[in-house]
Design a protein around this motif. Sequence first.
Motif, PDB file in Angstrom:
ATOM      1  N   ASP A   1       0.934  -1.274  -0.010  1.00  0.00           N
ATOM      2  CA  ASP A   1       0.294  -0.049  -0.113  1.00  0.00           C
ATOM      3  C   ASP A   1       0.846   1.167  -0.050  1.00  0.00           C
ATOM      4  OD1 ASP A   1       0.858   0.268   2.506  1.00  0.00           O
ATOM      5  OD2 ASP A   1      -0.967  -0.467   3.411  1.00  0.00           O
ATOM      6  N   GLU A   2       0.141   2.298   0.154  1.00  0.00           N
ATOM      7  CA  GLU A   2       1.209   3.708   0.048  1.00  0.00           C
ATOM      8  C   GLU A   2       2.167   3.841   1.183  1.00  0.00           C
ATOM      9  OE1 GLU A   2      -3.025   4.465   2.308  1.00  0.00           O
ATOM     10  OE2 GLU A   2      -2.125   3.512   0.545  1.00  0.00           O
ATOM     11  N   ASP A   3       1.875   3.032   2.002  1.00  0.00           N
ATOM     12  CA  ASP A   3       2.991   3.310   3.468  1.00  0.00           C
ATOM     13  C   ASP A   3       4.200   2.629   3.135  1.00  0.00           C
ATOM     14  OD1 ASP A   3       1.161   4.522   4.990  1.00  0.00           O
ATOM     15  OD2 ASP A   3       0.305   2.955   5.667  1.00  0.00           O
ATOM     16  N   VAL A   4       4.345   1.749   1.983  1.00  0.00           N
ATOM     17  CA  VAL A   4       5.398   0.740   1.879  1.00  0.00           C
ATOM     18  C   VAL A   4       6.334   1.716   0.612  1.00  0.00           C
ATOM     19  CG1 VAL A   4       6.246  -1.134   0.788  1.00  0.00           C
ATOM     20  CG2 VAL A   4       4.359  -1.305   2.262  1.00  0.00           C
ATOM     21  N   GLU A   5       7.739   1.755   1.052  1.00  0.00           N
ATOM     22  CA  GLU A   5       8.941   2.275   0.266  1.00  0.00           C
ATOM     23  C   GLU A   5       9.890   1.046   0.150  1.00  0.00           C
ATOM     24  OE1 GLU A   5      10.990   6.629  -0.827  1.00  0.00           O
ATOM     25  OE2 GLU A   5      11.085   5.825   1.382  1.00  0.00           O
ATOM     26  N   HIS A   6      10.158   0.799  -1.118  1.00  0.00           N
ATOM     27  CA  HIS A   6      11.121  -0.245  -1.198  1.00  0.00           C
ATOM     28  C   HIS A   6      11.845  -0.187  -2.319  1.00  0.00           C
ATOM     29  CE1 HIS A   6       8.387  -3.268  -3.532  1.00  0.00           C
ATOM     30  NE2 HIS A   6       8.272  -1.861  -3.813  1.00  0.00           N
ATOM     31  N   GLN A   7      13.175  -0.796  -2.639  1.00  0.00           N
ATOM     32  CA  GLN A   7      13.864  -0.765  -3.714  1.00  0.00           C
ATOM     33  C   GLN A   7      14.382  -2.314  -4.141  1.00  0.00           C
ATOM     34  OE1 GLN A   7      17.651   1.251  -3.016  1.00  0.00           O
ATOM     35  NE2 GLN A   7      17.732   1.706  -5.370  1.00  0.00           N
ATOM     36  N   PRO A   8      13.521  -2.797  -5.022  1.00  0.00           N
ATOM     37  CA  PRO A   8      13.818  -4.344  -5.290  1.00  0.00           C
ATOM     38  C   PRO A   8      14.942  -4.567  -5.823  1.00  0.00           C
ATOM     39  CG  PRO A   8      11.547  -3.547  -5.780  1.00  0.00           C
ATOM     40  CD  PRO A   8      12.300  -2.428  -5.544  1.00  0.00           C
ATOM     41  N   VAL A   9      15.655  -5.816  -5.510  1.00  0.00           N
ATOM     42  CA  VAL A   9      16.919  -6.134  -6.075  1.00  0.00           C
ATOM     43  C   VAL A   9      16.756  -7.539  -6.685  1.00  0.00           C
ATOM     44  CG1 VAL A   9      19.301  -6.484  -6.073  1.00  0.00           C
ATOM     45  CG2 VAL A   9      18.093  -4.485  -4.777  1.00  0.00           C
ATOM     46  N   THR A  10      16.652  -7.609  -7.921  1.00  0.00           N
ATOM     47  CA  THR A  10      16.665  -9.181  -8.368  1.00  0.00           C
ATOM     48  C   THR A  10      17.652 -10.093  -8.140  1.00  0.00           C
ATOM     49  OG1 THR A  10      17.209  -8.573 -10.678  1.00  0.00           O
ATOM     50  CG2 THR A  10      14.829  -8.307 -10.242  1.00  0.00           C
ATOM     51  N   ALA A  11      17.366 -11.216  -7.800  1.00  0.00           N
ATOM     52  CA  ALA A  11      18.493 -12.484  -7.282  1.00  0.00           C
ATOM     53  C   ALA A  11      19.105 -12.509  -8.764  1.00  0.00           C
ATOM     54  CB  ALA A  11      17.815 -13.461  -6.791  1.00  0.00           C
ATOM     55  N   PRO A  12      20.417 -13.205  -8.367  1.00  0.00           N
ATOM     56  CA  PRO A  12      21.109 -13.524  -9.745  1.00  0.00           C
ATOM     57  C   PRO A  12      20.494 -14.986 -10.194  1.00  0.00           C
ATOM     58  CG  PRO A  12      22.299 -14.016  -7.410  1.00  0.00           C
ATOM     59  CD  PRO A  12      21.072 -13.209  -7.144  1.00  0.00           C
ATOM     60  N   GLY A  13      21.129 -15.079 -11.289  1.00  0.00           N
ATOM     61  CA  GLY A  13      20.887 -16.353 -11.895  1.00  0.00           C
ATOM     62  C   GLY A  13      19.827 -16.432 -13.128  1.00  0.00           C
ATOM     63  N   ALA A  14      18.759 -16.145 -12.866  1.00  0.00           N
ATOM     64  CA  ALA A  14      17.504 -15.905 -13.926  1.00  0.00           C
ATOM     65  C   ALA A  14      16.742 -14.708 -13.829  1.00  0.00           C
ATOM     66  CB  ALA A  14      16.716 -17.263 -13.595  1.00  0.00           C
ATOM     67  N   PRO A  15      15.963 -14.297 -14.923  1.00  0.00           N
ATOM     68  CA  PRO A  15      15.383 -13.223 -14.789  1.00  0.00           C
ATOM     69  C   PRO A  15      14.139 -13.336 -13.795  1.00  0.00           C
ATOM     70  CG  PRO A  15      15.911 -13.750 -16.877  1.00  0.00           C
ATOM     71  CD  PRO A  15      16.139 -14.733 -16.402  1.00  0.00           C
ATOM     72  N   CYS A  16      13.983 -12.274 -13.293  1.00  0.00           N
ATOM     73  CA  CYS A  16      12.450 -12.134 -12.461  1.00  0.00           C
ATOM     74  C   CYS A  16      11.339 -11.732 -13.252  1.00  0.00           C
ATOM     75  CB  CYS A  16      12.902 -11.206 -11.159  1.00  0.00           C
ATOM     76  SG  CYS A  16      11.314 -11.017 -10.374  1.00  0.00           S
ATOM     77  N   ILE A  17      10.609 -12.457 -13.242  1.00  0.00           N
ATOM     78  CA  ILE A  17       9.363 -12.329 -13.973  1.00  0.00           C
ATOM     79  C   ILE A  17       8.094 -12.288 -13.219  1.00  0.00           C
ATOM     80  CG2 ILE A  17       7.587 -13.351 -15.759  1.00  0.00           C
ATOM     81  CD1 ILE A  17      10.095 -14.659 -17.011  1.00  0.00           C
ATOM     82  N   CYS A  18       7.114 -10.948 -13.421  1.00  0.00           N
ATOM     83  CA  CYS A  18       6.164 -11.017 -12.309  1.00  0.00           C
ATOM     84  C   CYS A  18       4.900 -10.184 -12.753  1.00  0.00           C
ATOM     85  CB  CYS A  18       6.566 -10.043 -10.957  1.00  0.00           C
ATOM     86  SG  CYS A  18       7.347  -8.505 -11.401  1.00  0.00           S
ATOM     87  N   VAL A  19       4.018 -10.458 -12.308  1.00  0.00           N
ATOM     88  CA  VAL A  19       2.803  -9.737 -13.054  1.00  0.00           C
ATOM     89  C   VAL A  19       2.315  -8.834 -11.735  1.00  0.00           C
ATOM     90  CG1 VAL A  19       1.100 -11.401 -12.450  1.00  0.00           C
ATOM     91  CG2 VAL A  19       0.628  -9.760 -14.080  1.00  0.00           C
ATOM     92  N   SER A  20       1.955  -7.594 -12.144  1.00  0.00           N
ATOM     93  CA  SER A  20       1.602  -6.489 -11.183  1.00  0.00           C
ATOM     94  C   SER A  20       0.291  -5.821 -11.695  1.00  0.00           C
ATOM     95  CB  SER A  20       2.855  -5.351 -11.130  1.00  0.00           C
ATOM     96  OG  SER A  20       3.888  -6.018 -10.426  1.00  0.00           O
ATOM     97  N   ALA A  21      -0.405  -5.161 -10.633  1.00  0.00           N
ATOM     98  CA  ALA A  21      -1.568  -4.462 -10.828  1.00  0.00           C
ATOM     99  C   ALA A  21      -1.677  -3.468 -10.054  1.00  0.00           C
ATOM    100  CB  ALA A  21      -2.960  -5.323 -10.837  1.00  0.00           C
TER     101      ALA A  21
END
Length: 230
Positions: free
Chosen positions: A189-209
Motif C-alpha cells: 500500500d501507500e505506506d511501503v517504500e522499497h527498492q527491489p533487487v532481483t536475484a542472480p541467476g535467472a530473470p525475475c518475471i512478475c505480474v503487477s496491478a
Amino acid sequence: MNPRHHLHESTLMSYAAGALPTALSVVASAHLESCAHCRQLLRDAEAIGAALLDQTQPASPSARQAALREAMLAQLDGEHAASEPVRELRPPAAPAPPRLPVQAHPDALPVSLHPYFGPSLRDVRWRWIAPGVHCIRAADMPSLIMLRIAPGKCLPMHSHGQSELTQILRGAYNDALGIFGPGDMADLDEDVEHQPVTAPGAPCICVSALDAPLRFSGWLARSMQRFVKL
C-alpha cells in the motif's frame, strides 16, 4: 510451490465481496491458483460474508413463498415418480479409468492471466522500457502489466500511490520486506517504500496491478516515468 508471502486479509475480504478493481482481482486470482493457504482464507472470508448477509437481510415473504413452492414441487415430483412403473434395472457402467494429472509446462502462465497475456511465456512479446527491464501491458487494462527484469538488477526506490499487487512467476527479488520467489505475493500500500533487487541467476518475471502510478524518489526515475508509464 509453497508461497511464503500471501494476500493480506483485507485484500481477501475485498476479493470475496467482489470489491477489488479488476486488475487487482486478476493478480489475486493468479496467486490463489498456487496458494492453498490463501484459498482456505478466502473460503473463510466467504463464509463470514455469507453469515453477515444472512444477519442483515432476513428472508422476505416472497423468499419464504418461493421456498414453500419449491418444497411443494419436490413433493409432487416424488409422488409422480412413485406412481411410475418399475423400470428394468441395468448393471452400472464400468467406471472410467482415472485420468493422470497433466504436468504443467514450465512456461505456462496462471489461468487467470490467459485472457490478457496468453497461456505461455513463450508467446509473450516483451517491450523494452529500461536497461535490463522489459514489460507487456494488457491491451484493455493498462494498470495490469507483466515485467521481466534481468538478474542482479536494482530498481529505483519507490512507494505506491495506493495499492499494488505483484505475483512472482519466475525468478526472485529481495527488498526490505524479505525475499520474494515463485508463487509469492507482494501486497503493498501507500505506506511501503522499497527498492527491489532481483536475484542472480535467472530473470525475475512478475505480474503487477496498480491502483495509481508509482512514486519514485530519484529525479531521474521521475523524469522517465512519463515514458514508461508506471
